[in-house]
Design a protein around this motif. Structure first.
Motif, PDB file in Angstrom:
ATOM      1  N   ASP A  77       0.868  -1.190   0.000  1.00 49.09           N
ATOM      2  CA  ASP A  77       0.000   0.000   0.000  1.00 49.09           C
ATOM      3  C   ASP A  77       0.900   1.233   0.000  1.00 49.09           C
ATOM      4  OD1 ASP A  77      -2.224   1.644   0.168  1.00 49.09           O
ATOM      5  OD2 ASP A  77      -2.232   1.623   2.365  1.00 49.09           O
ATOM      6  N   THR A  78       0.530   2.249  -0.768  1.00 48.24           N
ATOM      7  CA  THR A  78       1.426   3.405  -0.929  1.00 48.24           C
ATOM      8  C   THR A  78       0.726   4.723  -0.593  1.00 48.24           C
ATOM      9  OG1 THR A  78       0.791   3.682  -3.257  1.00 48.24           O
ATOM     10  CG2 THR A  78       2.667   2.236  -2.810  1.00 48.24           C
ATOM     11  N   PRO A  79       1.536   5.746  -0.286  1.00 45.82           N
ATOM     12  CA  PRO A  79       0.954   7.079  -0.099  1.00 45.82           C
ATOM     13  C   PRO A  79       0.644   7.684  -1.472  1.00 45.82           C
ATOM     14  CG  PRO A  79       3.332   7.176   0.116  1.00 45.82           C
ATOM     15  CD  PRO A  79       2.986   5.736  -0.092  1.00 45.82           C
ATOM     16  N   PRO A  80      -0.107   8.787  -1.507  1.00 41.55           N
ATOM     17  CA  PRO A  80      -0.502   9.344  -2.801  1.00 41.55           C
ATOM     18  C   PRO A  80       0.590  10.189  -3.449  1.00 41.55           C
ATOM     19  CG  PRO A  80      -1.513  10.578  -1.025  1.00 41.55           C
ATOM     20  CD  PRO A  80      -0.724   9.500  -0.381  1.00 41.55           C
ATOM     21  N   ALA A  81       1.732   9.608  -3.711  1.00 39.71           N
ATOM     22  CA  ALA A  81       2.830  10.342  -4.357  1.00 39.71           C
ATOM     23  C   ALA A  81       3.835   9.343  -4.895  1.00 39.71           C
ATOM     24  CB  ALA A  81       3.519  11.242  -3.330  1.00 39.71           C
ATOM     25  N   PHE A  82       4.553   9.748  -5.939  1.00 34.40           N
ATOM     26  CA  PHE A  82       5.652   8.915  -6.431  1.00 34.40           C
ATOM     27  C   PHE A  82       6.908   9.261  -5.632  1.00 34.40           C
ATOM     28  CE2 PHE A  82       3.407   8.295 -10.715  1.00 34.40           C
ATOM     29  CZ  PHE A  82       3.081   6.970 -10.426  1.00 34.40           C
ATOM     30  N   SER A  83       6.911   8.916  -4.356  1.00 35.83           N
ATOM     31  CA  SER A  83       8.076   9.178  -3.511  1.00 35.83           C
ATOM     32  C   SER A  83       9.171   8.159  -3.855  1.00 35.83           C
ATOM     33  CB  SER A  83       7.677   9.019  -2.043  1.00 35.83           C
ATOM     34  OG  SER A  83       7.283   7.683  -1.814  1.00 35.83           O
ATOM     35  N   PRO A  84      10.421   8.392  -3.404  1.00 37.14           N
ATOM     36  CA  PRO A  84      11.476   7.422  -3.713  1.00 37.14           C
ATOM     37  C   PRO A  84      11.123   5.998  -3.271  1.00 37.14           C
ATOM     38  CG  PRO A  84      12.433   9.427  -2.834  1.00 37.14           C
ATOM     39  CD  PRO A  84      10.952   9.583  -2.716  1.00 37.14           C
ATOM     40  N   GLU A  85      10.446   5.857  -2.128  1.00 33.41           N
ATOM     41  CA  GLU A  85      10.082   4.507  -1.658  1.00 33.41           C
ATOM     42  C   GLU A  85       9.056   3.881  -2.606  1.00 33.41           C
ATOM     43  OE1 GLU A  85       9.563   7.233   0.440  1.00 33.41           O
ATOM     44  OE2 GLU A  85      11.599   7.034   1.223  1.00 33.41           O
ATOM     45  N   VAL A  86       8.114   4.710  -3.047  1.00 26.92           N
ATOM     46  CA  VAL A  86       7.091   4.179  -3.947  1.00 26.92           C
ATOM     47  C   VAL A  86       7.742   3.761  -5.272  1.00 26.92           C
ATOM     48  CG1 VAL A  86       4.964   4.721  -5.224  1.00 26.92           C
ATOM     49  CG2 VAL A  86       5.234   5.480  -2.859  1.00 26.92           C
ATOM     50  N   ILE A  87       8.656   4.595  -5.746  1.00 28.66           N
ATOM     51  CA  ILE A  87       9.370   4.252  -6.989  1.00 28.66           C
ATOM     52  C   ILE A  87      10.116   2.939  -6.809  1.00 28.66           C
ATOM     53  CG2 ILE A  87      11.198   4.953  -8.608  1.00 28.66           C
ATOM     54  CD1 ILE A  87       9.021   6.891  -8.790  1.00 28.66           C
ATOM     55  N   ALA A  88      10.777   2.780  -5.667  1.00 25.67           N
ATOM     56  CA  ALA A  88      11.536   1.538  -5.427  1.00 25.67           C
ATOM     57  C   ALA A  88      10.596   0.342  -5.431  1.00 25.67           C
ATOM     58  CB  ALA A  88      12.283   1.633  -4.099  1.00 25.67           C
ATOM     59  N   SER A  89       9.422   0.507  -4.863  1.00 25.90           N
ATOM     60  CA  SER A  89       8.482  -0.607  -4.813  1.00 25.90           C
ATOM     61  C   SER A  89       7.917  -0.900  -6.210  1.00 25.90           C
ATOM     62  CB  SER A  89       7.351  -0.271  -3.825  1.00 25.90           C
ATOM     63  OG  SER A  89       6.435  -1.315  -3.768  1.00 25.90           O
ATOM     64  N   ILE A  90       7.593   0.158  -6.939  1.00 22.37           N
ATOM     65  CA  ILE A  90       7.106  -0.025  -8.316  1.00 22.37           C
ATOM     66  C   ILE A  90       8.176  -0.742  -9.134  1.00 22.37           C
ATOM     67  CG2 ILE A  90       6.543   1.197 -10.463  1.00 22.37           C
ATOM     68  CD1 ILE A  90       5.174   3.346  -8.808  1.00 22.37           C
ATOM     69  N   ASP A  91       9.399  -0.278  -8.934  1.00 20.99           N
ATOM     70  CA  ASP A  91      10.570  -0.833  -9.593  1.00 20.99           C
ATOM     71  C   ASP A  91      10.680  -2.348  -9.423  1.00 20.99           C
ATOM     72  OD1 ASP A  91      12.507   0.431 -10.993  1.00 20.99           O
ATOM     73  OD2 ASP A  91      13.958   0.439  -9.355  1.00 20.99           O
ATOM     74  N   ALA A  92      10.395  -2.808  -8.228  1.00 23.05           N
ATOM     75  CA  ALA A  92      10.573  -4.226  -7.915  1.00 23.05           C
ATOM     76  C   ALA A  92       9.310  -5.035  -8.167  1.00 23.05           C
ATOM     77  CB  ALA A  92      10.978  -4.352  -6.443  1.00 23.05           C
ATOM     78  N   SER A  93       8.224  -4.368  -8.560  1.00 20.63           N
ATOM     79  CA  SER A  93       6.934  -5.063  -8.651  1.00 20.63           C
ATOM     80  C   SER A  93       6.816  -5.953  -9.870  1.00 20.63           C
ATOM     81  CB  SER A  93       5.794  -4.042  -8.716  1.00 20.63           C
ATOM     82  OG  SER A  93       5.673  -3.405  -7.485  1.00 20.63           O
TER      83      SER A  93
END
Ligand code: ATP
Ligand code: MG
Length: 401
Positions: free
Chosen positions: A257-273
């Protein structure tokens, strides 16, 4: 280095210093060292150590047959094909081609600054793991939506609870590090959170990560968000990548689950998805943001087939028809979740709607989403579970911490 600890066989030729290589390995790795003296037949003495190892690192500087022979034997003639990463001191010139022809998975030149060597090794290991044919890895589904309040947390939690009926111990990770509310939505007490894991001592491995998960009655496990916003900074992207990798190695489904922003953590998670779940809402502003989000993901290399589009509050009467939605977004939503008064009620009770009211419109929609993803994504081999995006961070211009 962010990867999970490894069992490494480190073989170096005379004159190659093993120390910087060892230092660049993931914390807690077990390293068996050996030296090549020339004269051939190195494999005979290394066979037993190679059988125990997950990775062979070969540090060399001579372009000789012994190194090539070792690469070939290790990569082709061991039972599962031991991954081989060559660290070449100097300019490899023609040796590079020969090393790859012999079966090397990657070649890194030395010397390198410690951080860069660490990063190059991490990439080489991750790439080799991605090439594995038989290793099973869980699906990693990141739930994203550029706008706040569209129903991401609702989707992640309900998907997780519903997936618990299809697979044992799916995991939901609350990556809304400052204001995460997965714990609240599921009625879980945050006794151990991702912050506690990030600040714990010792190396990171699957057992340890599992020890920080909170168990839900349904069978879902949760890695909860920090209890205070100031604790969020303890979670670096490097750490996060290692945690997601560790979870995928032991659980068939990991939902983020992610916050409403493409933060570095979200990018890292998208990256690995391996898969994304984009949650949009039926109103003009949310549709505009969802459209931009989908376009960004497409630029990041995500195939539409790897994205499930959830349209929340899809029955709201706001003068937007389903064909308007399709025209704006360029695709049909895969799952339509209606507005449902049972949802805020269930959240107040700390229950998932799929458990509290499985026959409600929203309950049925989330059960359908889980069934669809359970069929589409599991069980996986690492080949199918490769991260679905290829060139993400460069597009967004955001670098991990
Ligand atoms: N289909 C729905 N019917 C009724 N209420 C809903 C519906 N979807 C969401 N809500 C309500 O909207 C609120 C926001 O939902 P949720 O927390 O899942 O959004 P979010 O995208 O995670 O928000 P944030 O971006 O702030 O993390 C919730 O409190 C929930 O009760
Ligand atoms: Mg949320």
């Amino acid at each position: 280095m962010s990867s999970v600890a490894l069992k490494v066989l480190l073989v170096v030729e005379d004159g190659v210093d093993p120390a910087p290589i060892e230092e660049a390995l993931p914390a807690g790795s077990r390293v068996t060292k050996s030296t090549l003296h020339g004269g051939g037949h190195a494999w005979t003495g290394l066979r037993a150590a190679a059988a125990e190892a997950e990775l062979l690192l070969l540090g060399c500087s001579r372009q000789d047959a012994e190194a090539l022979d070792l690469i070939e034997t290790a990569s082709r003639h061991t039972e599962d094909g031991l991954p081989v990463v060559v660290l070449y001191q100097g300019s490899p010139n023609g040796f590079m081609q020969q090393a790859f022809a012999a079966g090397a998975d990657d070649l890194i030149t030395l010397p390198q600054p410690p951080l860069e060597l660490s990063f190059a090794l991490e990439k080489a290991i991750a790439r080799r793991r991605g090439n594995g044919q038989t290793r099973r890895e869980g699906a990693l589904i990141t739930v994203v939506g550029p706008k706040g309040g569209t129903g991401k947390t609702l989707t992640a939690c309900n998907l997780g609870v519903a997936l618990a009926a299809h697979t044992s111990a799916p995991v939901v990770v609350d990556l809304d590090l400052q204001f995460g509310d997965v714990g609240l939505a599921l009625g879980l007490k945050p006794e151990r959170t991702i912050y506690d894991l990030a600040t714990s001592v010792g190396s990171l491995d699957g057992d340890k990560i599992d020890g920080f998960l909170t168990k839900h009655d349904s069978g879902l496990h949760a890695l909860l968000a920090p209890v205070r916003p100031d604790q969020a900074a303890a979670v670096t992207t490097q750490f996060l990548r290692a945690v997601l990798e560790g979870l995928r190695s032991r659980h068939e489904f990991v939902i983020v689950d992610t916050p409403p922003a493409f933060s570095p953590e979200v990018i890292a998670s998208i990256d690995a998805s391996t898969h994304l779940c984009v949650v949009g809402m039926l109103d003009a502003l949310s549709l505009k943001d969802t459209k931009i989000g989908l376009e960004t993901l497409s630029e990041m290399g995500y195939e539409p087939a790897n994205i499930t589009l959830v349209l929340n509050r899809a029955d709201t009467s706001v003068g937007i028809t389903q064909s308007d939605v399709e025209r704006v977004l360029g695709r049909k939503p895969d799952v339509l979740v209606p507005s449902d008064r049972a949802i805020p009620r269930a959240i107040t009770e700390g229950r998932a709607i799929v458990a509290a009211a499985p026959r409600s419109g929203a309950g049925r929609a989330y059960l359908e989403l889980a069934e669809h993803l359970a069929k589409a994504l599991a069980p996986q081999t690492s080949e199918r579970a490769e991260p679905a995006a290829k060139a993400r961070r460069s597009v967004l211009g955001i670098r991990g911490r």
